[in-house]
Design a protein around this motif. Structure first.
Motif, PDB file in Angstrom:
ATOM      1  N   ILE A   1      -3.010   6.887   2.635  1.00 42.17           N
ATOM      2  CA  ILE A   1      -3.717   7.608   1.574  1.00 42.17           C
ATOM      3  C   ILE A   1      -3.822   9.090   1.929  1.00 42.17           C
ATOM      4  O   ILE A   1      -3.554   9.974   1.103  1.00 42.17           O
ATOM      5  CB  ILE A   1      -5.126   7.003   1.367  1.00 42.17           C
ATOM      6  N   ALA A   2      -4.194   9.369   3.181  1.00 44.64           N
ATOM      7  CA  ALA A   2      -4.375  10.764   3.595  1.00 44.64           C
ATOM      8  C   ALA A   2      -3.048  11.518   3.539  1.00 44.64           C
ATOM      9  O   ALA A   2      -3.005  12.677   3.111  1.00 44.64           O
ATOM     10  CB  ALA A   2      -4.967  10.817   5.005  1.00 44.64           C
TER      11      ALA A   2
ATOM     12  N   TRP B   1     -11.424  17.033  -0.599  1.00 43.57           N
ATOM     13  CA  TRP B   1     -10.553  17.944   0.176  1.00 43.57           C
ATOM     14  C   TRP B   1      -9.647  18.718  -0.773  1.00 43.57           C
ATOM     15  O   TRP B   1      -9.471  19.938  -0.634  1.00 43.57           O
ATOM     16  CB  TRP B   1      -9.697  17.156   1.181  1.00 43.57           C
TER      17      TRP B   1
ATOM     18  N   PHE C   1      -2.384  12.663   0.051  1.00 38.11           N
ATOM     19  CA  PHE C   1      -3.135  13.839  -0.399  1.00 38.11           C
ATOM     20  C   PHE C   1      -2.714  15.104   0.347  1.00 38.11           C
ATOM     21  O   PHE C   1      -2.371  16.114  -0.262  1.00 38.11           O
ATOM     22  CB  PHE C   1      -4.635  13.601  -0.218  1.00 38.11           C
ATOM     23  N   PHE C   2      -2.759  15.037   1.683  1.00 33.23           N
ATOM     24  CA  PHE C   2      -2.472  16.251   2.468  1.00 33.23           C
ATOM     25  C   PHE C   2      -1.093  16.817   2.136  1.00 33.23           C
ATOM     26  O   PHE C   2      -0.874  18.017   2.193  1.00 33.23           O
ATOM     27  CB  PHE C   2      -2.556  15.955   3.970  1.00 33.23           C
TER      28      PHE C   2
ATOM     29  N   MET D   1     -10.816  12.412  -0.103  1.00 31.62           N
ATOM     30  CA  MET D   1      -9.570  13.171  -0.244  1.00 31.62           C
ATOM     31  C   MET D   1      -9.575  14.040  -1.506  1.00 31.62           C
ATOM     32  O   MET D   1      -9.022  15.141  -1.508  1.00 31.62           O
ATOM     33  CB  MET D   1      -8.382  12.201  -0.271  1.00 31.62           C
TER      34      MET D   1
ATOM     35  N   VAL E   1      -3.909   2.075   6.422  1.00 28.84           N
ATOM     36  CA  VAL E   1      -4.124   2.331   4.988  1.00 28.84           C
ATOM     37  C   VAL E   1      -4.694   3.742   4.810  1.00 28.84           C
ATOM     38  O   VAL E   1      -4.241   4.514   3.944  1.00 28.84           O
ATOM     39  CB  VAL E   1      -5.070   1.275   4.376  1.00 28.84           C
ATOM     40  N   LEU E   2      -5.665   4.091   5.648  1.00 30.29           N
ATOM     41  CA  LEU E   2      -6.226   5.447   5.609  1.00 30.29           C
ATOM     42  C   LEU E   2      -5.111   6.485   5.777  1.00 30.29           C
ATOM     43  O   LEU E   2      -5.045   7.473   5.040  1.00 30.29           O
ATOM     44  CB  LEU E   2      -7.264   5.609   6.737  1.00 30.29           C
TER      45      LEU E   2
ATOM     46  N   ARG F   1      -6.766  -1.083   8.640  1.00 31.50           N
ATOM     47  CA  ARG F   1      -7.530  -0.125   7.824  1.00 31.50           C
ATOM     48  C   ARG F   1      -7.133   1.312   8.136  1.00 31.50           C
ATOM     49  O   ARG F   1      -7.050   2.158   7.242  1.00 31.50           O
ATOM     50  CB  ARG F   1      -9.028  -0.293   8.087  1.00 31.50           C
ATOM     51  N   LEU F   2      -6.901   1.585   9.417  1.00 34.34           N
ATOM     52  CA  LEU F   2      -6.534   2.951   9.787  1.00 34.34           C
ATOM     53  C   LEU F   2      -5.155   3.303   9.221  1.00 34.34           C
ATOM     54  O   LEU F   2      -4.915   4.455   8.834  1.00 34.34           O
ATOM     55  CB  LEU F   2      -6.533   3.096  11.310  1.00 34.34           C
TER      56      LEU F   2
ATOM     57  N   LEU G   1     -13.191   1.720   4.390  1.00 34.47           N
ATOM     58  CA  LEU G   1     -12.102   2.629   4.033  1.00 34.47           C
ATOM     59  C   LEU G   1     -12.670   3.938   3.478  1.00 34.47           C
ATOM     60  O   LEU G   1     -12.211   5.030   3.826  1.00 34.47           O
ATOM     61  CB  LEU G   1     -11.187   1.940   3.009  1.00 34.47           C
TER      62      LEU G   1
ATOM     63  N   ILE H   1      -2.171  14.330  11.557  1.00 34.65           N
ATOM     64  CA  ILE H   1      -3.146  13.314  12.017  1.00 34.65           C
ATOM     65  C   ILE H   1      -2.786  11.923  11.483  1.00 34.65           C
ATOM     66  O   ILE H   1      -2.670  10.982  12.268  1.00 34.65           O
ATOM     67  CB  ILE H   1      -4.594  13.703  11.625  1.00 34.65           C
ATOM     68  N   PRO H   2      -2.629  11.766  10.150  1.00 40.70           N
ATOM     69  CA  PRO H   2      -2.271  10.423   9.691  1.00 40.70           C
ATOM     70  C   PRO H   2      -0.951   9.911  10.261  1.00 40.70           C
ATOM     71  O   PRO H   2      -0.835   8.711  10.560  1.00 40.70           O
ATOM     72  CB  PRO H   2      -2.183  10.554   8.166  1.00 40.70           C
TER      73      PRO H   2
ATOM     74  N   PHE I   1       0.250  17.329  -0.480  1.00 36.85           N
ATOM     75  CA  PHE I   1       0.240  18.253  -1.612  1.00 36.85           C
ATOM     76  C   PHE I   1      -0.302  19.629  -1.215  1.00 36.85           C
ATOM     77  O   PHE I   1      -0.315  20.538  -2.027  1.00 36.85           O
ATOM     78  CB  PHE I   1      -0.573  17.682  -2.782  1.00 36.85           C
TER      79      PHE I   1
ATOM     80  N   TRP J   1       0.852  -1.208   0.000  1.00 37.59           N
ATOM     81  CA  TRP J   1       0.000   0.000   0.000  1.00 37.59           C
ATOM     82  C   TRP J   1       0.881   1.248   0.000  1.00 37.59           C
ATOM     83  O   TRP J   1       0.630   2.210  -0.722  1.00 37.59           O
ATOM     84  CB  TRP J   1      -0.881   0.036   1.253  1.00 37.59           C
TER      85      TRP J   1
ATOM     86  N   ILE K   1     -13.874   6.052   6.466  1.00 44.52           N
ATOM     87  CA  ILE K   1     -12.875   6.710   7.322  1.00 44.52           C
ATOM     88  C   ILE K   1     -12.053   7.738   6.544  1.00 44.52           C
ATOM     89  O   ILE K   1     -11.673   8.764   7.094  1.00 44.52           O
ATOM     90  CB  ILE K   1     -11.983   5.686   8.090  1.00 44.52           C
ATOM     91  N   VAL K   2     -11.857   7.480   5.259  1.00 44.67           N
ATOM     92  CA  VAL K   2     -11.179   8.502   4.443  1.00 44.67           C
ATOM     93  C   VAL K   2     -12.043   9.757   4.394  1.00 44.67           C
ATOM     94  O   VAL K   2     -11.554  10.886   4.562  1.00 44.67           O
ATOM     95  CB  VAL K   2     -10.874   7.974   3.020  1.00 44.67           C
TER      96      VAL K   2
END
Lengths: 837, 118
Positions: free
Chosen positions: A299-300, B20, A303-304, B17, A295-296, A292-293, B92, A335-336, A306, A208, B95-96
């Protein structure tokens, strides 16, 4: 449960399989393309550059140990800090993560190689040769000296007339090729070559992480490529993108650089976090808490990260409200990171942590990275940032984040995965010494820098007077650097004593790890490809390693007589077709050598030899690609479990289509960065768009160009439909389409030229011609692809069912046309929409 | 078929996301253009242009993110067919989206404090 291939495999088959996967011997080894070898070469090269860049840091610390020192003059000092930063980021951190992925990913997800082994090899050689040239510039006094972020106007031709800056711009541009190539390959590899049964929720966290890493690269790096291209064009041809007197703006460079540069920090942190998420569960002998958290979080973070680039520019005088967005995102990205730290702590708490060397490096990482994160939240506050901007506080922060967040996890990973790559594991006792020295050394070097920074010591000064309260702190930092270097030295000794590369006779699963890479049995990773039922296949499926090696899972042996792996569906990992992989090949090395020659001659402004080498590189690519797209050379094969698969695929299901689409995303991001630059330059030139005295061309010509573009796309689509109907309709239509495409692009450039616009006159002209030139480059590539496709057709290598070459050309073609139309719309439509002439 | 399923799964997972990113880019662009063009004193519907536009962007993207989170949950895997979203993807996506909501709210907060181009 019945295994996919329960019967015994023959000895003959075993021997044939091993022969097929044997790496080339002797000097032919340099033609190797297999991921196990290319990955290790990549990592070894990156570690070499790490040592060299570390040596440069030691020279700087020697210079700064005492006040008023003149050990190293300021000229060399400027080169040292520029090269230290550039090498650590571009020659070590990003490539080492790419190399680790090339090495680890296939076996971790049950593939036998990356989907494009020759591309991995080309990426490696480009990086190796480019990196060596870049590094050796130091020995000739030609190393770049404008800081690793190369801000103009300092790096503009006026203030840096020598070729030092060109070394950076062209050297880094060349190395970026390998990073982008790796990213494309990782994305296709992760989505399409996972073991059957490895659905999205069973993907190892490292995989991931590498997916997010690759995704970030394809959105971040194009901005840097564009920036370097613009600055080099400005230096070579005086197109004033960054020169204020001609309507340019040096802040545009900062936007482009940091739009890449900030995500870059996370581009190297995300894989490191992925490594930690693999190692912690094994050291604690329990599955990762909060899959799962995590993986979140990955991903976050992708994005963040950027939304952070302007926090490097808080001192440039932007509106406060703009800065507040970046300040908010800078805090959101914590946070992530926090989620992951808590997941690791929870996993450690749920199991029983064995304090092995990898575990120690991870504990060190948690401590150092968290401290760096805390100072990160501090500098995310605009007023605080103003206070410490350009001081050693920032140097302390970035080293805590980068060494803590990337170097410590990497060393944990080296110790953790060494038993998989080597006959012997690395030494626990040497590893403990290394960890202790590196941990103490890092803190001793960089903690005092927070204080020197708060006491006002600026970055990048080559010396300082005594009596400012900086003397003792600097001496401490220098002593710490020696300790840190000693720790790294111990690791080097450990590698020299214990690391003996062998995929077949490796030390094995000494940690009792649960993921698939530990079942590796040779250069081919898997004798048979696993049917996966859980996240920790080796833990969940007893006897899996032995069954895989005995050929009881999918695709045992080599039914087509060559190297193969399975392509599976992107979400559910259902087997779809057998991908035939290449064996050893010289083309990647030859192509990389010629590409390097092209860039090297360009640095020295020797255009004719550069073009010669560019042409030779193109020939090498054609030699390479001529042998791809073999068609269905073999009948469908039985892979086990009663599943019969084809050995060739076309259309949107093929791995090749996926790679091309990913490449187009890269190009789309590049184009978007270009449009951002266009709008930015408009914003800083109120009332001068176009500048006084410049008339916009009549709308008739862009309308004509647009029509011709669309016609060329229609012809190419028709050529695709006609393929397989016999005759020469396909090549004839393609040839006609080439003429139209070139005509459309040329019309656009000539129109501006005829209207009196000149690229060197002002920033408006520069950006208009840049748009036309980049479109011209796309048209050039599309033309080469079309001619290549025509040649394949005329030699009988293209047919109704054997059409991947044509499909790729068509995709690229349509993209080129869309980009051309968008360029026309902006260049001719935007100034008119503003009410211009 | 596989590609459509892939696009739908990835689209759901990343939707929060992406929204966002839309909120962030839109707010940044509006401020950059308004301030560069010295339009900061213009009023829209009785409100100064900056708080109005940032507020509108925030409300719209928040609503869209909420919709995504709810829509993903409605896809129950009752039939077990592959066109359904797997439970993992639904969780997922949720939570995203929740983390994206935090990001969007933070992104919008400055509108309450800074309302000029200074």
């Amino acid at each position: 449960v019945t295994l996919p291939n329960p019967t015994e495999r023959s000895q003959e088959e075993n021997e044939q399989f091993v022969t097929i996967w044997r790496p080339p011997q002797g000097w032919r080894f340099f033609s190797v393309v297999n991921n196990i070898f290319v990955g290790q070469l990549h990592v070894a090269t990156a570690l070499f550059f790490f040592l060299m860049a570390g040596l440069l840091a030691m020279l700087m610390r020697a210079q700064l140990a005492l006040p008023d020192s003149n050990l190293i003059g300021h000229d060399l000092f400027n080169q040292l800090f520029t090269m230290h930063g550039s090498m650590m980021m571009f020659l070590f951190a990003t490539p080492v993560m790419g190399g680790m992925a090339v090495y680890l990913l296939p076996s971790m997800q049950g593939a036998r190689d990356m989907p494009f082994p020759r591309l991995s090899a080309y990426g490696f050689w480009s990086y190796f040769i480019g990196g060596m040239i870049f590094f050796s510039s130091l020995f000739f006094g030609m190393a770049p000296d404008g800081g690793w972020f190369m801000y103009p106007p300092l790096t503009s031709i006026e203030f840096s007339p020598d070729i030092n800056a060109d070394f950076w711009l062209l050297g880094i541009a060349f190395i970026e090729i390998s990073v982008i190539a790796a990213a494309i390959e990782i994305i296709v590899g992760v989505f399409r070559t996972r073991a059957p049964g490895m659905t999205l929720d069973k993907i190892p966290i490292y995989t991931w992480a590498m997916l997010v890493f690759a995704g970030m690269i394809i959105f971040a790096f194009p901005a840097l490529v564009l920036g370097t291209l613009m600055l080099e064009i400005e230096r070579a041809f005086h197109w004033p993108f960054f020169i204020a007197a001609k309507g340019g703006d040096s802040l545009l460079w900062q936007h482009l650089f940091w739009f890449f540069g900030h995500p870059e920090v996370y581009i190297i942190f995300v894989p490191a976090a992925g490594m930690v998420s693999m190692i912690v569960p094994v050291m604690a002998q329990t599955p990762l808490i909060g899959y799962r958290l995590v993986v979140l979080a990955l991903i976050a973070t992708g994005f963040f990260s950027f939304g952070l680039w302007v926090h490097h520019m808080f001192a440039t005088g932007m509106p406060k409200v703009s800065m507040s967005f970046f300040s908010a995102a800078s805090m959101a990205v914590a946070i992530p990171s926090g989620i992951q730290v808590f997941a690791w702590i929870a996993t450690i708490a749920a199991g029983k942590l064995k304090l092995t060397v990898p575990a120690l490096f991870i504990l060190g990482f948690l401590f150092i990275f968290t401290l760096g994160g805390l100072t990160g939240v501090m500098v995310a506050m605009v007023p605080y940032d103003w206070q410490v901007h350009d001081t050693y506080f920032v140097v302390a922060h970035l080293h805590y984040v980068l060494i803590g967040g990337m170097v410590f996890p990497l060393f944990a990973a080296l110790y953790y995965w060494a038993p998989m790559a080597s006959r012997r594991p690395l030494s626990e006792s040497l590893g403990r010494w290394a960890f202790g020295l590196m941990f103490a050394g890092t803190n001793l070097t960089f903690f005092p820098m927070h204080l020197t920074g708060l006491l006002g010591m600026p970055r990048r000064v080559y010396t300082y007077p005594s009596g400012l309260g900086w003397d003792g702190l600097n001496l401490l930092s220098s002593a710490g650097a020696v300790m840190l270097a000693a720790g790294v030295g111990v690791v080097v000794i450990d590698f020299a004593r214990n690391f003996r590369s062998s995929a077949l006779h490796n030390a094995g699963n000494i940690w009792n790890a649960g993921t698939l890479e530990w079942a590796m049995g040779g250069a081919y990773s898997m004798r048979s490809i696993a049917r996966v039922t859980g996240r920790y296949a080796v833990w969940d499926q007893p006897g899996l390693t032995e069954d895989l090696r005995a050929g009881h899972h999918y695709l045992p042996a080599a039914p087509t007589g060559g190297r193969e792996t399975l392509v599976t569906s992107p979400i559910d990992a259902r087997p779809q077709y057998v991908l035939q992989l290449p064996s050893a090949d010289w083309a990647p090395l030859v192509a990389a050598l010629f590409t390097a020659g092209f860039f090297l001659f360009l640095i020295f402004k020797m255009v004719a030899p550069a073009l010669l080498f560019g042409g030779a590189a193109l020939a090498a690519f054609i030699w390479w690609l001529w042998r791809t797209d073999p068609g269905a050379t073999h009948d469908p094969v039985d892979i086990g479990d009663g599943i019969t698969l084809p050995v060739y695929a076309t259309g949107s299901g093929s791995h090749s289509w996926w790679a091309m689409v990913t490449l187009l995303v890269v190009l789309g991001t590049f184009f978007a960065s270009q449009m951002f630059s266009y709008l930015y330059l408009w914003m800083v030139n109120p009332g001068a768009w176009p500048p006084a005295g410049v008339a916009l061309p009549h709308l008739g010509t862009p309308a004509f160009a647009a029509a011709v573009y669309i016609a060329s796309s229609a012809l190419v689509a028709l050529a695709g439909r006609r393929l397989g109907h016999g005759g020469i309709a396909t090549p004839a239509l393609l040839a006609f389409a080439v003429v139209l495409l070139i005509a459309a692009a040329a019309t656009e450039i000539l129109t501006h030229w005829n209207s009196g616009l000149r690229p060197a006159a002002d920033s408006y002209g520069a950006i208009v011609y840049l748009t036309g030139s980049i479109q011209g480059a796309a048209v050039f590539v599309a033309t080469i692809m079309a001619l290549f496709t025509i040649a394949k057709h005329l030699t009988g290598r293209l047919a109704g069912t054997r059409r991947v070459t044509l499909d790729n050309t068509m995709l690229f073609w349509h993209y080129t046309v869309v980009q051309g139309l968008a360029g026309l719309l902006v260049v001719h439509g935007f100034p008119r929409a503003l009410g211009g002439p | 078929m596989d590609n459509a399923r892939f696009a739908s799964v990835i689209g759901y997972v990343l939707a929060g996301m992406i929204l966002w990113a839309v909120a962030f880019t839109a707010a940044y662009t509006v401020v950059a253009v308004v301030c560069a063009r010295r339009l900061g004193d213009v009023d829209v519907l009785g409100l100064p242009i900056l708080p109005f536009s940032i507020g509108a962007i925030t409300v719209v993207t928040l609503a869209a993110t909420g919709l995504v989170a709810v829509a993903a949950q409605r896809r129950r895997p009752s039939t077990g067919e592959e066109s359904e979203l797997p439970a993992f993807v639904r969780t997922l996506t949720l939570i995203v989206a929740l983390l994206a909501i935090v990001g969007i709210v933070w992104n919008g907060l400055p509108a309450l404090f800074f309302i000029t181009c200074a």
